[in-house]
Design a protein around this motif. Structure first.
Motif, PDB file in Angstrom:
ATOM      1  N   GLN A  81       0.052  -5.496 -12.688  1.00 42.69           N
ATOM      2  CA  GLN A  81      -1.277  -5.969 -12.485  1.00 42.69           C
ATOM      3  C   GLN A  81      -1.277  -6.390 -11.146  1.00 42.69           C
ATOM      4  OE1 GLN A  81      -3.999  -6.082 -14.409  1.00 42.69           O
ATOM      5  NE2 GLN A  81      -5.085  -6.498 -12.735  1.00 42.69           N
ATOM      6  N   MET A  82      -2.265  -6.064 -10.246  1.00 42.16           N
ATOM      7  CA  MET A  82      -2.299  -6.455  -8.882  1.00 42.16           C
ATOM      8  C   MET A  82      -3.571  -6.910  -8.655  1.00 42.16           C
ATOM      9  SD  MET A  82      -0.662  -3.063  -7.037  1.00 42.16           S
ATOM     10  CE  MET A  82      -1.826  -1.856  -7.572  1.00 42.16           C
ATOM     11  N   ASN A  83      -3.426  -8.131  -8.137  1.00 42.39           N
ATOM     12  CA  ASN A  83      -4.695  -8.875  -7.856  1.00 42.39           C
ATOM     13  C   ASN A  83      -4.978  -9.321  -6.384  1.00 42.39           C
ATOM     14  OD1 ASN A  83      -5.412  -8.984 -10.621  1.00 42.39           O
ATOM     15  ND2 ASN A  83      -4.545 -10.856 -10.984  1.00 42.39           N
ATOM     16  N   SER A  84      -5.970  -9.717  -5.909  1.00 43.07           N
ATOM     17  CA  SER A  84      -6.014 -10.233  -4.415  1.00 43.07           C
ATOM     18  C   SER A  84      -5.477  -9.214  -3.635  1.00 43.07           C
ATOM     19  CB  SER A  84      -5.462 -11.545  -4.309  1.00 43.07           C
ATOM     20  OG  SER A  84      -6.108 -12.658  -5.224  1.00 43.07           O
ATOM     21  N   LEU A  85      -5.940  -7.862  -3.853  1.00 38.21           N
ATOM     22  CA  LEU A  85      -5.262  -6.900  -2.952  1.00 38.21           C
ATOM     23  C   LEU A  85      -5.454  -6.952  -1.437  1.00 38.21           C
ATOM     24  CD1 LEU A  85      -5.453  -4.013  -5.477  1.00 38.21           C
ATOM     25  CD2 LEU A  85      -3.390  -4.567  -4.381  1.00 38.21           C
ATOM     26  N   ASP A  86      -4.859  -6.524  -0.681  1.00 35.70           N
ATOM     27  CA  ASP A  86      -4.937  -6.570   0.933  1.00 35.70           C
ATOM     28  C   ASP A  86      -4.609  -5.240   1.191  1.00 35.70           C
ATOM     29  OD1 ASP A  86      -4.726  -8.551   3.124  1.00 35.70           O
ATOM     30  OD2 ASP A  86      -3.417  -7.219   3.393  1.00 35.70           O
ATOM     31  N   PRO A  87      -5.410  -4.856   2.670  1.00 34.48           N
ATOM     32  CA  PRO A  87      -4.839  -3.634   2.798  1.00 34.48           C
ATOM     33  C   PRO A  87      -3.527  -3.213   3.199  1.00 34.48           C
ATOM     34  CG  PRO A  87      -6.902  -4.542   3.824  1.00 34.48           C
ATOM     35  CD  PRO A  87      -6.407  -5.469   3.129  1.00 34.48           C
ATOM     36  N   GLU A  88      -2.756  -4.458   3.539  1.00 29.77           N
ATOM     37  CA  GLU A  88      -1.219  -4.103   3.731  1.00 29.77           C
ATOM     38  C   GLU A  88      -0.400  -3.733   2.409  1.00 29.77           C
ATOM     39  OE1 GLU A  88      -1.024  -4.746   7.446  1.00 29.77           O
ATOM     40  OE2 GLU A  88       0.929  -4.875   6.425  1.00 29.77           O
ATOM     41  N   ASP A  89      -1.158  -3.883   1.187  1.00 32.48           N
ATOM     42  CA  ASP A  89      -0.644  -3.209  -0.100  1.00 32.48           C
ATOM     43  C   ASP A  89      -0.831  -1.809  -0.306  1.00 32.48           C
ATOM     44  OD1 ASP A  89      -1.935  -6.318  -1.517  1.00 32.48           O
ATOM     45  OD2 ASP A  89       0.123  -6.098  -0.945  1.00 32.48           O
ATOM     46  N   THR A  90      -1.454  -1.234   0.895  1.00 34.64           N
ATOM     47  CA  THR A  90      -1.767   0.236   0.636  1.00 34.64           C
ATOM     48  C   THR A  90      -0.231   0.847   0.588  1.00 34.64           C
ATOM     49  OG1 THR A  90      -4.065  -0.050   1.694  1.00 34.64           O
ATOM     50  CG2 THR A  90      -2.914   2.274   1.920  1.00 34.64           C
ATOM     51  N   ALA A  91      -0.090   1.752  -0.348  1.00 39.48           N
ATOM     52  CA  ALA A  91       1.088   2.446  -0.327  1.00 39.48           C
ATOM     53  C   ALA A  91       0.935   3.532  -1.601  1.00 39.48           C
ATOM     54  CB  ALA A  91       2.244   1.723  -0.482  1.00 39.48           C
ATOM     55  N   VAL A  92       2.124   4.362  -1.714  1.00 37.21           N
ATOM     56  CA  VAL A  92       2.528   4.880  -2.666  1.00 37.21           C
ATOM     57  C   VAL A  92       3.373   4.023  -3.687  1.00 37.21           C
ATOM     58  CG1 VAL A  92       3.410   6.885  -3.872  1.00 37.21           C
ATOM     59  CG2 VAL A  92       2.103   7.178  -1.784  1.00 37.21           C
ATOM     60  N   TYR A  93       2.941   4.141  -4.882  1.00 38.36           N
ATOM     61  CA  TYR A  93       3.701   2.955  -5.619  1.00 38.36           C
ATOM     62  C   TYR A  93       4.387   3.803  -6.904  1.00 38.36           C
ATOM     63  CZ  TYR A  93       1.435  -1.068  -4.080  1.00 38.36           C
ATOM     64  OH  TYR A  93       0.955  -2.280  -3.327  1.00 38.36           O
ATOM     65  N   PHE A  94       5.735   3.564  -6.809  1.00 32.84           N
ATOM     66  CA  PHE A  94       6.627   4.317  -7.640  1.00 32.84           C
ATOM     67  C   PHE A  94       7.261   3.264  -8.845  1.00 32.84           C
ATOM     68  CE2 PHE A  94       7.204   7.909  -5.230  1.00 32.84           C
ATOM     69  CZ  PHE A  94       6.791   7.603  -3.849  1.00 32.84           C
ATOM     70  N   CYS A  95       7.371   3.754 -10.217  1.00 36.51           N
ATOM     71  CA  CYS A  95       7.969   3.291 -11.001  1.00 36.51           C
ATOM     72  C   CYS A  95       9.249   3.802 -10.921  1.00 36.51           C
ATOM     73  CB  CYS A  95       7.265   3.786 -12.454  1.00 36.51           C
ATOM     74  SG  CYS A  95       8.010   3.155 -14.053  1.00 36.51           S
ATOM     75  N   ALA A  96      10.318   2.784 -11.492  1.00 36.53           N
ATOM     76  CA  ALA A  96      11.902   3.102 -11.519  1.00 36.53           C
ATOM     77  C   ALA A  96      12.399   2.546 -12.765  1.00 36.53           C
ATOM     78  CB  ALA A  96      12.312   2.632 -10.405  1.00 36.53           C
ATOM     79  N   ALA A  97      13.527   3.153 -13.283  1.00 38.59           N
ATOM     80  CA  ALA A  97      14.391   2.521 -14.322  1.00 38.59           C
ATOM     81  C   ALA A  97      15.689   2.595 -14.053  1.00 38.59           C
ATOM     82  CB  ALA A  97      13.992   3.302 -15.456  1.00 38.59           C
ATOM     83  N   LYS A  98      16.529   1.674 -14.549  1.00 39.25           N
ATOM     84  CA  LYS A  98      17.963   1.448 -14.634  1.00 39.25           C
ATOM     85  C   LYS A  98      18.345   0.822 -15.723  1.00 39.25           C
ATOM     86  CE  LYS A  98      18.614  -2.628 -11.670  1.00 39.25           C
ATOM     87  NZ  LYS A  98      19.705  -3.273 -12.178  1.00 39.25           N
ATOM     88  N   PHE A  99      19.444   1.357 -16.196  1.00 45.18           N
ATOM     89  CA  PHE A  99      20.159   0.779 -17.336  1.00 45.18           C
ATOM     90  C   PHE A  99      20.703  -0.588 -17.366  1.00 45.18           C
ATOM     91  CE2 PHE A  99      21.731   1.140 -21.644  1.00 45.18           C
ATOM     92  CZ  PHE A  99      22.961   0.435 -21.771  1.00 45.18           C
ATOM     93  N   GLY A 100      20.238  -1.491 -18.250  1.00 44.12           N
ATOM     94  CA  GLY A 100      20.842  -2.758 -18.260  1.00 44.12           C
ATOM     95  C   GLY A 100      20.179  -3.505 -17.212  1.00 44.12           C
ATOM     96  N   ILE A 101      20.873  -4.791 -16.969  1.00 42.61           N
ATOM     97  CA  ILE A 101      20.498  -5.774 -15.917  1.00 42.61           C
ATOM     98  C   ILE A 101      20.758  -5.460 -14.800  1.00 42.61           C
ATOM     99  CG2 ILE A 101      20.088  -8.369 -15.617  1.00 42.61           C
ATOM    100  CD1 ILE A 101      20.363  -8.662 -18.329  1.00 42.61           C
ATOM    101  N   GLY A 102      22.025  -6.003 -14.255  1.00 40.60           N
ATOM    102  CA  GLY A 102      22.536  -5.900 -12.876  1.00 40.60           C
ATOM    103  C   GLY A 102      21.804  -6.935 -11.804  1.00 40.60           C
ATOM    104  N   SER A 103      22.029  -6.927 -10.706  1.00 42.37           N
ATOM    105  CA  SER A 103      21.797  -8.127  -9.804  1.00 42.37           C
ATOM    106  C   SER A 103      21.286  -7.260  -8.517  1.00 42.37           C
ATOM    107  CB  SER A 103      22.811  -9.081  -9.456  1.00 42.37           C
ATOM    108  OG  SER A 103      24.093  -8.596  -8.887  1.00 42.37           O
ATOM    109  N   ASP A 104      21.620  -6.178  -8.340  1.00 44.60           N
ATOM    110  CA  ASP A 104      21.149  -5.620  -7.096  1.00 44.60           C
ATOM    111  C   ASP A 104      19.808  -4.716  -7.184  1.00 44.60           C
ATOM    112  OD1 ASP A 104      22.657  -3.351  -4.578  1.00 44.60           O
ATOM    113  OD2 ASP A 104      21.081  -4.756  -4.364  1.00 44.60           O
TER     114      ASP A 104
END
Length: 124
Positions: A81-104
Motif C-alpha cells: 500500500q503506497m500513500n502520499s506518493l511523490d514523483p520520486e517514487d516513480t519506478a518499476v516495482y518488483f515483487c521478490a521472494a526468498k526462503f526463510g528469514i535471513g538478515s541481508d
C-alpha cells in the motif's frame, strides 16, 4: 516452479495512493519472506520493503510512514500500500521472494525469485 505476478501499478498524481499486489505460486508461501524492490530509470534496483511476519518487517527509510507491506498467507499474496506518493517514487516495482528469514534482505542478490515488475508513475 515459482511464479510471482505483480499487478496494481499505474499513473497517479502526487499525493495519491496505489496498492500493488503480488500473487505467488509454486512455493510454500508462509515459509518465504516476501519483498518489494523498485528501479527508476537510470538507477539501480533498490530495496523498498520486506515482510516475514508482523514482527519482522523492514522498510527503506524513504518510504517509512507512507508505504505498508502486508501479506495474506491464505491467498499467497503480498501487498504494498503506497500513500502520499511523490514523483520520486516513480519506478518499476518488483515483487521478490526468498526462503526463510535471513538478515541481508536489502541485497537483491539474496532474493532468488522475482516477478516481471509493474510500472508506477507519479505525476507532479
Amino acid at each position: 516452479q515459482v511464479h510471482l505476478v505483480e499487478s496494481g501499478g499505474g499513473l497517479v498524481q502526487a499525493g495519491g495512493s496505489l496498492r500493488l499486489s503480488c500473487a505467488a505460486s509454486g512455493l510454500t508461501f508462509s515459509s518465504y519472506t516476501m519483498g518489494w524492490f523498485r528501479q527508476a530509470p537510470g538507477k539501480e534496483r533498490e530495496f523498498v520493503a520486506a515482510k516475514w511476519s508482523d514482527s519482522i518487517t523492514y522498510y527503506v527509510d524513504s518510504v517509512k510512514g507512507r508505504f505498508t507491506i502486508s501479506r495474506d498467507n491464505a491467498r499467497n499474496t503480498v501487498y504494498l500500500q503506497m500513500n502520499s506518493l511523490d514523483p520520486e517514487d516513480t519506478a518499476v516495482y518488483f515483487c521478490a521472494a526468498k526462503f526463510g528469514i535471513g538478515s541481508d534482505y536489502r541485497s537483491q542478490r539474496m532474493w532468488p525469485y522475482w516477478g516481471q515488475g509493474t510500472q508506477v508513475t507519479v505525476s507532479s
